[in-house]
Design an enzyme around this catalytic site. Structure first.
Site: not given
Ligand code: PA5
Length: 426
Positions: A286, A307, A416
């Site tokens: 990310e 394996h 999303k």
């Molecule tokens: O690292 C990030 O920003 C994402 O993985 C969020 O943590 C994840 O989408 C969850 O979001 P939220 O904490 O707003 O529910």
């Protein structure tokens, strides 16, 4: 306590000239990271500046949870859950005084959540719901289902005493609900993104509830912060980068990427590290994967996956390099009995596992694969704090070196939005 993780680049095919090429840039980037002026860098000084009162409240709340329930369900996804799961899977020892930790809201499977309900409904349970935005679909769905169950079991008033919320200080429906219903709640700091939030209440509350020493975790993080901060020496020179292994790792990975190695395979021989590599995949995927750039992070559990994937690694398309997470002193061991035959009889299982580590490294080195190794002395809160902070820092620096913003995730929003369209048109 003084045990320290150690980076080994000796088989990485990276030489000091490769690393030196990044020295000046890295020194400048470290100053930028520590300046306090960049968005979402609140995690950088966290090990030094952790609010003592909040820490006390986290410890007291964790103690309350341990007395209150046999099962704690942690509801969250991505950065709001993976860090806690990584540490708990690696370090929780199943002590009677700690609740079993279960996870919800990390997928949208009705089957998974139905089975979870079946498993917990007859036990004393509490919920820890974590969402920075307070609006993410997966945890919202799971929270509503589990809250219903909690209401049925305990009534609304008692249920509110069994719900712990970690969310934004002001924004989002979860904050409104926590304030309205009187849930014990903690704040996800504004200047820390999900994947860098494990050393805030987001990770610390569930980790402490699982009976793991979070003060040692923070001390471990601090010990790496000491080494990575751009401290200026008395002669006015910034500390040499050679002592900062997080920066060296960033330089090595970017050098490998520049040579066409677009995939990094995290390899671990202790199954307890499975969720740590899931956290690593999120952290690096990310942070670096944007604007058509980045190294694709993958993980394999050895010797299991030798394996299945061993053939590809040894002999397939060499688009990758390997990062081996090697635990020197795993917490458990067994002696192999006589019946296993002469070669193995009397050996400790860990010694056999270590033979696999060395054998695989030798074979893969022979095949020309660049291998980075990280030596982890033991699976303890102190070493885990080191690991978390080490990789967070290295990832921020490699993201900067790649020319991306390591702290945003614009691509996550696309699915999303499309999913919401499907839901609206149903
Ligand atoms: O690292 C990030 O920003 C994402 O993985 C969020 O943590 C994840 O989408 C969850 O979001 P939220 O904490 O707003 O529910």
């Amino acid at each position: 306590m003084s045990k320290t993780i150690k980076l080994d680049l000796s088989r990485s095919q990276i030489i000091s000239q490769d690393l030196n090429a990044f020295s000046e840039e890295l020194a400048a980037l470290k100053k930028k990271l520590w300046s306090g002026e960049e968005d979402f860098t609140g995690w950088v000084k966290l090990p030094y500046e952790y609010n003592k009162n909040e820490l006390k409240r986290i410890l007291a709340t964790a103690e309350k949870i341990r007395k209150q329930c046999l099962v704690l369900v942690v509801i969250g996804i991505g950065g709001s859950y993976l860090g806690a799961r990584a540490v708990i899977s690696a370090l929780a020892d199943g002590a009677d005084s700690a609740p079993e930790i279960c996870y919800a809201g990390q997928n949208l499977s009705g089957t998974y959540h139905k089975e979870l309900l079946k498993k917990i409904r007859d036990k004393e349970f509490c919920l820890c719901v974590i969402s920075k935005s307070g609006t993410t679909t997966e945890p919202s769905v799971a929270f509503s289902i589990l809250k219903d169950e909690l209401y049925k079991k305990y009534g609304r008033e008692e249920a509110a005493k069994r719900i712990y919320a970690i969310t934004d200080a002001e924004k989002g429906v979860l904050r409104q609900e926590a304030d309205r219903e009187g849930y014990e709640s903690f704040v996800v700091p504004d200047d820390i993104g999900g994947r860098y939030s494990v050393l805030t209440a987001v990770g610390l509350l569930p980790i402490a509830a699982a009976g793991i020493d979070i003060e040692k975790l923070l001390l471990g993080a601090e010990s790496i912060a000491d080494k990575t901060s751009p401290v200026i020496e008395e002669d006015g020179e910034a500390k040499t980068l050679q002592t900062d292994e997080a920066a060296l790792l960033a330089a090595a990975r970017v050098s490998l990427l520049n040579r066409g190695k677009t995939v990094e395979v995290y390899e671990y021989y202790e199954p307890k590290l499975q969720y740590f590599t899931e956290w690593l995949k999120q952290l690096f995927g990310e942070s670096e994967g944007k604007d058509g750039k980045g190294i694709f992070p993958a993980s394999l559990q050895f010797s299991t996956d030798l394996h299945s994937m061993g053939q590809f690694l040894q002999d397939g398309n060499q688009i990758f390099f390997e990062t081996v997470l090697d635990v020197s002193n795993p917490p458990g061991d067994l002696i192999v009995p006589e019946s296993a035959g002469e070669l193995l009889a009397g050996m400790s299982m860990n010694a056999v596992n270590q033979a696999a580590v060395q054998g695989v490294i030798a074979a893969h080195e022979e095949a020309g694969i660049p291998i980075i190794k990280l030596d982890i002395p033991e699976l303890t809160p102190y070493c885990f704090g080191q690991l978390i902070y080490f990789f967070e820092t290295s990832c921020a620096l490699s993201g900067y070196l790649m020319g991306v913003n390591p702290f945003d995730q614009p691509g996550v929003e696309s699915y999303k939005a499309e999913m919401k369209k499907v839901l609206k048109n149903r």
